[in-house]
Design a protein around this motif. Sequence first.
Motif, PDB file in Angstrom:
ATOM      1  N   VAL A   1       0.867  -1.180   0.000  1.00  0.00           N
ATOM      2  CA  VAL A   1       0.000   0.000   0.000  1.00  0.00           C
ATOM      3  C   VAL A   1       0.901   1.226   0.000  1.00  0.00           C
ATOM      4  N   VAL A   2       0.739   2.071  -0.998  1.00  0.00           N
ATOM      5  CA  VAL A   2       1.568   3.270  -1.113  1.00  0.00           C
ATOM      6  C   VAL A   2       0.678   4.505  -1.015  1.00  0.00           C
ATOM      7  N   ARG A   3       1.193   5.518  -0.366  1.00  0.00           N
ATOM      8  CA  ARG A   3       0.429   6.749  -0.157  1.00  0.00           C
ATOM      9  C   ARG A   3       1.289   7.940  -0.554  1.00  0.00           C
ATOM     10  N   PHE A   4       0.683   8.933  -1.189  1.00  0.00           N
ATOM     11  CA  PHE A   4       1.417  10.141  -1.586  1.00  0.00           C
ATOM     12  C   PHE A   4       0.433  11.276  -1.813  1.00  0.00           C
ATOM     13  N   VAL A   5       0.978  12.467  -1.984  1.00  0.00           N
ATOM     14  CA  VAL A   5       0.140  13.652  -2.184  1.00  0.00           C
ATOM     15  C   VAL A   5       0.450  14.271  -3.536  1.00  0.00           C
ATOM     16  N   VAL A   6      -0.610  14.563  -4.293  1.00  0.00           N
ATOM     17  CA  VAL A   6      -0.477  15.372  -5.503  1.00  0.00           C
ATOM     18  C   VAL A   6      -0.910  16.780  -5.112  1.00  0.00           C
ATOM     19  N   THR A   7       0.023  17.716  -5.141  1.00  0.00           N
ATOM     20  CA  THR A   7      -0.232  19.052  -4.621  1.00  0.00           C
ATOM     21  C   THR A   7      -1.100  19.889  -5.560  1.00  0.00           C
ATOM     22  N   SER A   8      -1.461  21.054  -5.066  1.00  0.00           N
ATOM     23  CA  SER A   8      -2.286  21.975  -5.854  1.00  0.00           C
ATOM     24  C   SER A   8      -1.539  22.512  -7.071  1.00  0.00           C
ATOM     25  N   LYS A   9      -0.228  22.252  -7.137  1.00  0.00           N
ATOM     26  CA  LYS A   9       0.563  22.631  -8.303  1.00  0.00           C
ATOM     27  C   LYS A   9       0.862  21.440  -9.215  1.00  0.00           C
ATOM     28  N   GLY A  10       0.365  20.253  -8.840  1.00  0.00           N
ATOM     29  CA  GLY A  10       0.597  19.058  -9.651  1.00  0.00           C
ATOM     30  C   GLY A  10       1.871  18.314  -9.302  1.00  0.00           C
ATOM     31  N   ASP A  11       2.573  18.726  -8.233  1.00  0.00           N
ATOM     32  CA  ASP A  11       3.782  18.026  -7.805  1.00  0.00           C
ATOM     33  C   ASP A  11       3.425  16.764  -7.023  1.00  0.00           C
ATOM     34  N   VAL A  12       4.379  15.839  -6.924  1.00  0.00           N
ATOM     35  CA  VAL A  12       4.203  14.610  -6.158  1.00  0.00           C
ATOM     36  C   VAL A  12       5.114  14.688  -4.937  1.00  0.00           C
TER      37      VAL A  12
ATOM     38  N   PHE B   1     -11.604  21.595  -6.511  1.00  0.00           N
ATOM     39  CA  PHE B   1     -12.788  21.510  -5.664  1.00  0.00           C
ATOM     40  C   PHE B   1     -13.387  22.902  -5.533  1.00  0.00           C
ATOM     41  N   LYS B   2     -14.645  23.027  -5.936  1.00  0.00           N
ATOM     42  CA  LYS B   2     -15.352  24.312  -5.941  1.00  0.00           C
ATOM     43  C   LYS B   2     -14.592  25.365  -6.750  1.00  0.00           C
ATOM     44  N   GLY B   3     -13.975  24.911  -7.848  1.00  0.00           N
ATOM     45  CA  GLY B   3     -13.295  25.823  -8.752  1.00  0.00           C
ATOM     46  C   GLY B   3     -11.877  26.173  -8.363  1.00  0.00           C
ATOM     47  N   GLU B   4     -11.377  25.636  -7.227  1.00  0.00           N
ATOM     48  CA  GLU B   4     -10.025  25.931  -6.768  1.00  0.00           C
ATOM     49  C   GLU B   4      -9.145  24.686  -6.880  1.00  0.00           C
ATOM     50  N   LYS B   5      -7.884  24.873  -7.257  1.00  0.00           N
ATOM     51  CA  LYS B   5      -6.940  23.758  -7.298  1.00  0.00           C
ATOM     52  C   LYS B   5      -6.545  23.398  -5.868  1.00  0.00           C
ATOM     53  N   VAL B   6      -6.563  22.097  -5.563  1.00  0.00           N
ATOM     54  CA  VAL B   6      -6.321  21.649  -4.193  1.00  0.00           C
ATOM     55  C   VAL B   6      -5.335  20.480  -4.176  1.00  0.00           C
ATOM     56  N   SER B   7      -4.732  20.258  -3.010  1.00  0.00           N
ATOM     57  CA  SER B   7      -3.846  19.114  -2.802  1.00  0.00           C
ATOM     58  C   SER B   7      -4.684  17.908  -2.371  1.00  0.00           C
ATOM     59  N   VAL B   8      -4.299  16.730  -2.860  1.00  0.00           N
ATOM     60  CA  VAL B   8      -5.081  15.519  -2.586  1.00  0.00           C
ATOM     61  C   VAL B   8      -4.147  14.370  -2.222  1.00  0.00           C
ATOM     62  N   GLU B   9      -4.508  13.648  -1.166  1.00  0.00           N
ATOM     63  CA  GLU B   9      -3.752  12.462  -0.771  1.00  0.00           C
ATOM     64  C   GLU B   9      -4.291  11.244  -1.518  1.00  0.00           C
ATOM     65  N   MET B  10      -3.373  10.524  -2.179  1.00  0.00           N
ATOM     66  CA  MET B  10      -3.713   9.328  -2.935  1.00  0.00           C
ATOM     67  C   MET B  10      -3.240   8.092  -2.182  1.00  0.00           C
ATOM     68  N   GLU B  11      -3.962   6.989  -2.343  1.00  0.00           N
ATOM     69  CA  GLU B  11      -3.531   5.723  -1.757  1.00  0.00           C
ATOM     70  C   GLU B  11      -3.886   4.590  -2.711  1.00  0.00           C
ATOM     71  N   TYR B  12      -2.889   3.792  -3.086  1.00  0.00           N
ATOM     72  CA  TYR B  12      -3.089   2.661  -3.989  1.00  0.00           C
ATOM     73  C   TYR B  12      -2.682   1.370  -3.288  1.00  0.00           C
ATOM     74  N   ASP B  13      -3.508   0.371  -3.436  1.00  0.00           N
ATOM     75  CA  ASP B  13      -3.275  -0.933  -2.821  1.00  0.00           C
ATOM     76  C   ASP B  13      -2.953  -1.932  -3.928  1.00  0.00           C
ATOM     77  N   PHE B  14      -1.740  -2.469  -3.899  1.00  0.00           N
ATOM     78  CA  PHE B  14      -1.320  -3.461  -4.892  1.00  0.00           C
ATOM     79  C   PHE B  14      -1.326  -4.842  -4.235  1.00  0.00           C
ATOM     80  N   ASN B  15      -2.353  -5.622  -4.540  1.00  0.00           N
ATOM     81  CA  ASN B  15      -2.459  -6.988  -4.030  1.00  0.00           C
ATOM     82  C   ASN B  15      -2.044  -7.924  -5.147  1.00  0.00           C
TER      83      ASN B  15
END
Length: 330
Positions: free
Chosen positions: A177-188, A221-235
């Motif tokens: 399980v890997v977790r990371f953030v894609v920021t409001s600027k598109g960075d990882v 979100f609501k017209g504003e660029k936001v940072s989002v936490e992603m989580e992917y599960d590789f089974n």
Amino acid sequence: MRLFLLGLILIHFSAISQRTVPPGLLKNWKKTDITRIDGSPYYDPETLNVDFDLNFVSKDSVDLFNSGRLQRIRYQVLEDSIIKVSTLRMKIEELSEIKLVLTALESDELDFRLILSPKHLYDLTYTPEAYKAKNGEVVFISESGRVEPQFRHKTMTPVDFIFENFGFPEYRKGGFVVRFVVTSKGDVTGVKVVASSNNRFNDKLIQAVLKTKGLWEPAEFKGEKVSVEMEYDFNLGYEDRKITSQVDSIAYSKMYLDYGTNFIKDGAYRSAFNYLKKSIDYNPLNIDAYFKHAEVSFALKRKEDGCESLSYLLLLEQKKAVPLYEKYCK
């Protein structure tokens, strides 16, 4: 319907003879509903559950966002408020500040009506989970179809891309399980393996995630660029295959519908009758099978069977069945 969606996602064309784009079209639209052209409901879960955004970014380009992947497609505006995307033609039935309705052309033998709303207004209908990072920035938790960054790649979803670059041996079993953030600027940022069956491969997974840098468009979100936490599960290979006698009833229903339709074209109505009945047996919500079954029944002078199919269509709120029932069954 699947052909429509695939065509919308995969095929690219060169625009010609572009007409003026209707005022108000150039914004990000969220698919909120789909019906038949006459407004009758769909019951096919494969059709109902498809989620996508259409962001008309310019007079000839639209961004399609589906299954986490973003792809830019060319489109044309033709006469009579008709939009052409690939080989698909749709008429702008309604366009306002709060609603876009696109209808397939019956002459193209397609039967759907898309209802979309501006993405920023759709965002007012829910409150996503979020937390405040150490730097004070609000980070939202990714939610498919609602708050998620867009991965710009021609052929791969982000999960497929990461797995392709992970290079985990096919002959081994593993869970990560890997977790990371894609920021409001598109960075990882903040890439971390939070669960692992084999720590020796953790760095490889982190490097695979870092290779997505430069391919993300930030979530909005609501017209504003936001940072989002992603989580992917590789089974990877932990679930053993089980032998089962169960069949995919929806797939079988579609298969028998195709058989029945082909028999109608060949004039073999008795065979068509039998296969269409099988199609209905496998999926009692297959609208097209009922219509075809009624058509064949009346051709075979089996009025009772034809009226039975039409009566089921009335129960399923299919408006096209009303005049047919009035004509043949009363």
